[in-house]
Design a protein around this motif. Structure first.
Motif, PDB file in Angstrom:
ATOM      1  N   GLU A 110      32.769  18.079  47.879  1.00  0.00           N
ATOM      2  CA  GLU A 110      32.826  19.522  47.699  1.00  0.00           C
ATOM      3  C   GLU A 110      34.209  20.040  47.348  1.00  0.00           C
ATOM      4  O   GLU A 110      34.354  21.189  46.961  1.00  0.00           O
ATOM      5  N   LEU A 111      35.244  19.205  47.512  1.00  0.00           N
ATOM      6  CA  LEU A 111      36.608  19.657  47.282  1.00  0.00           C
ATOM      7  C   LEU A 111      37.428  18.526  46.687  1.00  0.00           C
ATOM      8  O   LEU A 111      37.393  17.403  47.181  1.00  0.00           O
ATOM      9  N   VAL A 112      38.175  18.852  45.624  1.00  0.00           N
ATOM     10  CA  VAL A 112      39.186  17.957  45.086  1.00  0.00           C
ATOM     11  C   VAL A 112      40.499  18.727  45.125  1.00  0.00           C
ATOM     12  O   VAL A 112      40.573  19.856  44.643  1.00  0.00           O
ATOM     13  N   PHE A 113      41.535  18.101  45.706  1.00  0.00           N
ATOM     14  CA  PHE A 113      42.835  18.733  45.894  1.00  0.00           C
ATOM     15  C   PHE A 113      43.857  17.931  45.101  1.00  0.00           C
ATOM     16  O   PHE A 113      44.184  16.804  45.453  1.00  0.00           O
ATOM     17  N   ASP A 142      51.277  20.121  36.736  1.00  0.00           N
ATOM     18  CA  ASP A 142      50.429  20.218  35.547  1.00  0.00           C
ATOM     19  C   ASP A 142      49.077  19.542  35.720  1.00  0.00           C
ATOM     20  O   ASP A 142      48.590  18.862  34.818  1.00  0.00           O
ATOM     21  N   SER A 143      48.452  19.730  36.870  1.00  0.00           N
ATOM     22  CA  SER A 143      47.170  19.074  37.153  1.00  0.00           C
ATOM     23  C   SER A 143      45.960  19.928  36.774  1.00  0.00           C
ATOM     24  O   SER A 143      44.820  19.528  37.015  1.00  0.00           O
ATOM     25  N   TYR A 144      46.198  21.081  36.138  1.00  0.00           N
ATOM     26  CA  TYR A 144      45.087  21.978  35.800  1.00  0.00           C
ATOM     27  C   TYR A 144      44.051  21.334  34.875  1.00  0.00           C
ATOM     28  O   TYR A 144      42.853  21.464  35.113  1.00  0.00           O
ATOM     29  N   ASP A 145      44.486  20.665  33.821  1.00  0.00           N
ATOM     30  CA  ASP A 145      43.510  20.086  32.878  1.00  0.00           C
ATOM     31  C   ASP A 145      42.579  19.110  33.579  1.00  0.00           C
ATOM     32  O   ASP A 145      41.361  19.127  33.364  1.00  0.00           O
ATOM     33  N   LEU A 146      43.129  18.252  34.421  1.00  0.00           N
ATOM     34  CA  LEU A 146      42.303  17.313  35.183  1.00  0.00           C
ATOM     35  C   LEU A 146      41.407  18.074  36.150  1.00  0.00           C
ATOM     36  O   LEU A 146      40.217  17.764  36.284  1.00  0.00           O
ATOM     37  N   GLY A 147      41.969  19.084  36.805  1.00  0.00           N
ATOM     38  CA  GLY A 147      41.179  19.884  37.740  1.00  0.00           C
ATOM     39  C   GLY A 147      40.011  20.572  37.068  1.00  0.00           C
ATOM     40  O   GLY A 147      38.897  20.596  37.590  1.00  0.00           O
ATOM     41  N   ALA A 148      40.240  21.148  35.899  1.00  0.00           N
ATOM     42  CA  ALA A 148      39.162  21.816  35.163  1.00  0.00           C
ATOM     43  C   ALA A 148      38.087  20.817  34.760  1.00  0.00           C
ATOM     44  O   ALA A 148      36.889  21.109  34.853  1.00  0.00           O
ATOM     45  N   LYS A 149      38.498  19.642  34.330  1.00  0.00           N
ATOM     46  CA  LYS A 149      37.522  18.615  33.958  1.00  0.00           C
ATOM     47  C   LYS A 149      36.661  18.230  35.158  1.00  0.00           C
ATOM     48  O   LYS A 149      35.439  18.131  35.055  1.00  0.00           O
ATOM     49  N   VAL A 150      37.305  18.031  36.291  1.00  0.00           N
ATOM     50  CA  VAL A 150      36.570  17.679  37.509  1.00  0.00           C
ATOM     51  C   VAL A 150      35.603  18.797  37.886  1.00  0.00           C
ATOM     52  O   VAL A 150      34.436  18.559  38.198  1.00  0.00           O
ATOM     53  N   PRO A 178      32.389  21.891  43.536  1.00  0.00           N
ATOM     54  CA  PRO A 178      32.455  23.325  43.841  1.00  0.00           C
ATOM     55  C   PRO A 178      33.858  23.899  43.995  1.00  0.00           C
ATOM     56  O   PRO A 178      34.086  25.046  43.637  1.00  0.00           O
ATOM     57  N   TYR A 179      34.796  23.127  44.542  1.00  0.00           N
ATOM     58  CA  TYR A 179      36.142  23.641  44.750  1.00  0.00           C
ATOM     59  C   TYR A 179      37.159  22.620  44.266  1.00  0.00           C
ATOM     60  O   TYR A 179      37.152  21.473  44.712  1.00  0.00           O
ATOM     61  N   VAL A 180      38.041  23.064  43.382  1.00  0.00           N
ATOM     62  CA  VAL A 180      39.143  22.228  42.907  1.00  0.00           C
ATOM     63  C   VAL A 180      40.423  23.045  43.022  1.00  0.00           C
ATOM     64  O   VAL A 180      40.499  24.167  42.521  1.00  0.00           O
ATOM     65  N   GLY A 236      58.979  20.763  47.511  1.00  0.00           N
ATOM     66  CA  GLY A 236      58.956  21.462  48.792  1.00  0.00           C
ATOM     67  C   GLY A 236      57.833  22.472  48.874  1.00  0.00           C
ATOM     68  O   GLY A 236      57.168  22.600  49.906  1.00  0.00           O
ATOM     69  N   ALA A 237      57.595  23.184  47.794  1.00  0.00           N
ATOM     70  CA  ALA A 237      56.508  24.168  47.756  1.00  0.00           C
ATOM     71  C   ALA A 237      55.158  23.471  47.847  1.00  0.00           C
ATOM     72  O   ALA A 237      54.246  23.946  48.538  1.00  0.00           O
ATOM     73  N   ALA A 238      55.010  22.339  47.158  1.00  0.00           N
ATOM     74  CA  ALA A 238      53.749  21.586  47.206  1.00  0.00           C
ATOM     75  C   ALA A 238      53.473  21.098  48.623  1.00  0.00           C
ATOM     76  O   ALA A 238      52.330  21.131  49.093  1.00  0.00           O
ATOM     77  N   ARG A 239      54.521  20.672  49.309  1.00  0.00           N
ATOM     78  CA  ARG A 239      54.357  20.197  50.689  1.00  0.00           C
ATOM     79  C   ARG A 239      53.900  21.336  51.600  1.00  0.00           C
ATOM     80  O   ARG A 239      52.935  21.195  52.352  1.00  0.00           O
ATOM     81  N   VAL A 240      54.581  22.476  51.521  1.00  0.00           N
ATOM     82  CA  VAL A 240      54.206  23.634  52.337  1.00  0.00           C
ATOM     83  C   VAL A 240      52.770  24.051  52.025  1.00  0.00           C
ATOM     84  O   VAL A 240      51.979  24.341  52.933  1.00  0.00           O
ATOM     85  N   PHE A 241      52.431  24.076  50.743  1.00  0.00           N
ATOM     86  CA  PHE A 241      51.091  24.466  50.310  1.00  0.00           C
ATOM     87  C   PHE A 241      50.035  23.549  50.929  1.00  0.00           C
ATOM     88  O   PHE A 241      49.046  24.013  51.497  1.00  0.00           O
ATOM     89  N   ALA A 242      50.240  22.239  50.826  1.00  0.00           N
ATOM     90  CA  ALA A 242      49.256  21.274  51.341  1.00  0.00           C
ATOM     91  C   ALA A 242      49.102  21.374  52.855  1.00  0.00           C
ATOM     92  O   ALA A 242      47.978  21.369  53.376  1.00  0.00           O
ATOM     93  N   VAL A 243      50.228  21.456  53.559  1.00  0.00           N
ATOM     94  CA  VAL A 243      50.160  21.528  55.019  1.00  0.00           C
ATOM     95  C   VAL A 243      49.364  22.750  55.456  1.00  0.00           C
ATOM     96  O   VAL A 243      48.471  22.663  56.302  1.00  0.00           O
ATOM     97  N   GLU A 244      49.667  23.910  54.882  1.00  0.00           N
ATOM     98  CA  GLU A 244      48.956  25.130  55.293  1.00  0.00           C
ATOM     99  C   GLU A 244      47.500  25.105  54.854  1.00  0.00           C
ATOM    100  O   GLU A 244      46.611  25.533  55.587  1.00  0.00           O
ATOM    101  N   PHE A 245      47.224  24.610  53.655  1.00  0.00           N
ATOM    102  CA  PHE A 245      45.848  24.547  53.147  1.00  0.00           C
ATOM    103  C   PHE A 245      44.961  23.756  54.111  1.00  0.00           C
ATOM    104  O   PHE A 245      43.921  24.234  54.558  1.00  0.00           O
ATOM    105  N   PHE A 246      45.385  22.553  54.439  1.00  0.00           N
ATOM    106  CA  PHE A 246      44.554  21.713  55.300  1.00  0.00           C
ATOM    107  C   PHE A 246      44.572  22.167  56.750  1.00  0.00           C
ATOM    108  O   PHE A 246      43.590  21.987  57.470  1.00  0.00           O
TER     109      PHE A 246
END
Length: 129
Positions: free
Chosen positions: A15-18, A23-31, A38-40, A50-60
């Motif tokens: 149900e989720l691909v993270f 620049d992962s949008y093209d792969l995300g859109a394909k998935v 349902p959720y990418v 650093g921003a990606a790390r903060v984003f992932a920690v809070e998301f999960f």
């Protein structure tokens, strides 16, 4: 493909691909659109580590607290924008100042702010940034 077999659109339960990388949008859109996941979550632009790390920690963390994917996405964006670093106020006084702005990395920002990138949530209802 293996992914298609596990995606909900292919009869599976994925149900989720993270995709927490530059620049992962093209792969995300394909998935999302080809395999009907349902959720990418992906990044339209380059993303600061650093921003990606903060984003992932809070998301999960938000998912673990029982939030749904759209809420986790919004909470993760907020967490990135609340992240602070040592800096100076306009008065020159030393203080913790907001570090990241969710915008395209080519956008010029006043120091010490850093353009973190643009995250995207792709859902059956559309895309959110």
């Amino acid at each position: 493909s293996t992914l298609g077999r596990y995606a909900t659109g292919g009869g599976g339960r994925l149900e989720l691909v993270f995709l927490n990388g530059c620049d992962s949008y093209d792969l995300g859109a394909k998935v999302a659109y080809t395999h009907r996941v349902p959720y990418v979550v992906c990044w339209q632009t380059k993303v600061k580590d650093g921003a990606a790390r903060v984003f992932a920690v809070e998301f999960f963390s938000e998912l673990r607290r029982g939030g749904d994917v759209p809420r986790a996405f919004d909470m993760a964006k907020d967490a990135v924008q609340r992240e602070t670093a040592p800096g100076r106020l306009a008065s020159g006084q030393a203080a913790a100042v907001t570090q990241y702005v969710l915008c395209h990395p080519s956008r010029p920002l006043p120091a010490p702010k850093v353009a973190a990138g643009i995250p995207v949530l792709i859902t059956p209802e559309g895309e959110r940034k």
